[in-house]
Write a protein that holds these residues in place. Structure first.
Motif, PDB file in Angstrom:
ATOM      1  N   GLN A 215      -0.769  -7.731  -4.681  1.00  0.00           N
ATOM      2  CA  GLN A 215      -1.711  -6.625  -4.529  1.00  0.00           C
ATOM      3  C   GLN A 215      -0.974  -5.295  -4.434  1.00  0.00           C
ATOM      4  O   GLN A 215      -0.034  -5.145  -3.640  1.00  0.00           O
ATOM      5  CB  GLN A 215      -2.561  -6.826  -3.278  1.00  0.00           C
ATOM      6  CG  GLN A 215      -3.535  -5.696  -2.980  1.00  0.00           C
ATOM      7  CD  GLN A 215      -4.676  -5.628  -3.969  1.00  0.00           C
ATOM      8  OE1 GLN A 215      -5.291  -6.638  -4.298  1.00  0.00           O
ATOM      9  NE2 GLN A 215      -4.984  -4.423  -4.447  1.00  0.00           N
TER      10      GLN A 215
ATOM     11  N   THR B 221      -4.686   0.881  -8.467  1.00  0.00           N
ATOM     12  CA  THR B 221      -4.967  -0.174  -7.500  1.00  0.00           C
ATOM     13  C   THR B 221      -5.482  -1.425  -8.211  1.00  0.00           C
ATOM     14  O   THR B 221      -6.444  -1.362  -8.978  1.00  0.00           O
ATOM     15  CB  THR B 221      -6.004   0.300  -6.469  1.00  0.00           C
ATOM     16  OG1 THR B 221      -5.436   1.365  -5.700  1.00  0.00           O
ATOM     17  CG2 THR B 221      -6.417  -0.836  -5.547  1.00  0.00           C
TER      18      THR B 221
ATOM     19  N   THR C  24      -2.099  -1.334  -3.707  1.00  0.00           N
ATOM     20  CA  THR C  24      -3.177  -0.445  -3.292  1.00  0.00           C
ATOM     21  C   THR C  24      -2.637   0.968  -3.170  1.00  0.00           C
ATOM     22  O   THR C  24      -1.663   1.196  -2.454  1.00  0.00           O
ATOM     23  CB  THR C  24      -3.772  -0.891  -1.947  1.00  0.00           C
ATOM     24  OG1 THR C  24      -4.235  -2.242  -2.062  1.00  0.00           O
ATOM     25  CG2 THR C  24      -4.925   0.010  -1.546  1.00  0.00           C
TER      26      THR C  24
ATOM     27  N   GLU D   1       0.841  -1.186   0.000  1.00  0.00           N
ATOM     28  CA  GLU D   1       0.000   0.000   0.000  1.00  0.00           C
ATOM     29  C   GLU D   1       0.880   1.242   0.000  1.00  0.00           C
ATOM     30  O   GLU D   1       1.864   1.310   0.747  1.00  0.00           O
ATOM     31  CB  GLU D   1      -0.932   0.015   1.215  1.00  0.00           C
ATOM     32  CG  GLU D   1      -1.909   1.179   1.199  1.00  0.00           C
ATOM     33  CD  GLU D   1      -3.033   1.030   2.214  1.00  0.00           C
ATOM     34  OE1 GLU D   1      -3.114  -0.020   2.866  1.00  0.00           O
ATOM     35  OE2 GLU D   1      -3.815   1.993   2.350  1.00  0.00           O
TER      36      GLU D   1
END
Length: 124
Positions: free
Chosen positions: A119, A91, A121, A11
């Motif tokens: 992932q 994202t 983000t 993130e």
């Protein structure tokens, strides 16, 4: 059997940077083109960037051109994606893919092997 393992996701705030890595094994890495794709929730998987076997040719989706850089280290059997100036719309789960031949391609059907995804983000 080709194996691809992505790492480096996480993130980050908008405007920040991340570098994704994809470690490959199972065949001669430098013989094949590689690519990055991504899939956001509720959307289809989309092409991000591709690079040919020796790294001399690259091609990017318009949405990331000028912000992302794809590269490879054939001595380390590793593919990279440097992502700068990240936006919330970046994202997604990012996938590394190994091509069926030496060349670049933006078409997912030209890739025979896929990683598990990592992932990314981006918060606003």
């Amino acid at each position: 059997q080709v194996q691809l393992v992505e790492s480096g996701g996480g993130e980050v705030q908008a405007g920040g940077s991340l570098r994704l890595s994809c470690a490959a094994s199972g065949r001669t890495f430098s013989y094949y083109g590689m690519g990055w794709f991504r899939q956001a929730p509720g959307k289809e998987r989309e092409f991000v960037a591709t690079i040919n076997g020796n790294g001399a040719r690259t091609y990017y989706a318009d949405s990331v051109k000028g912000r992302f850089i794809i590269s490879r280290d054939n001595a380390k059997n590793t593919l990279y994606l440097r992502m700068n100036s990240l936006k919330p719309e970046d994202t997604a789960v990012y996938y590394c893919a190994a091509g069926r031949n030496y060349y670049t391609s933006s078409t997912s059907s030209e890739y025979g092997y896929w990683g598990q995804g990592t992932q990314v983000t981006v918060s606003s």
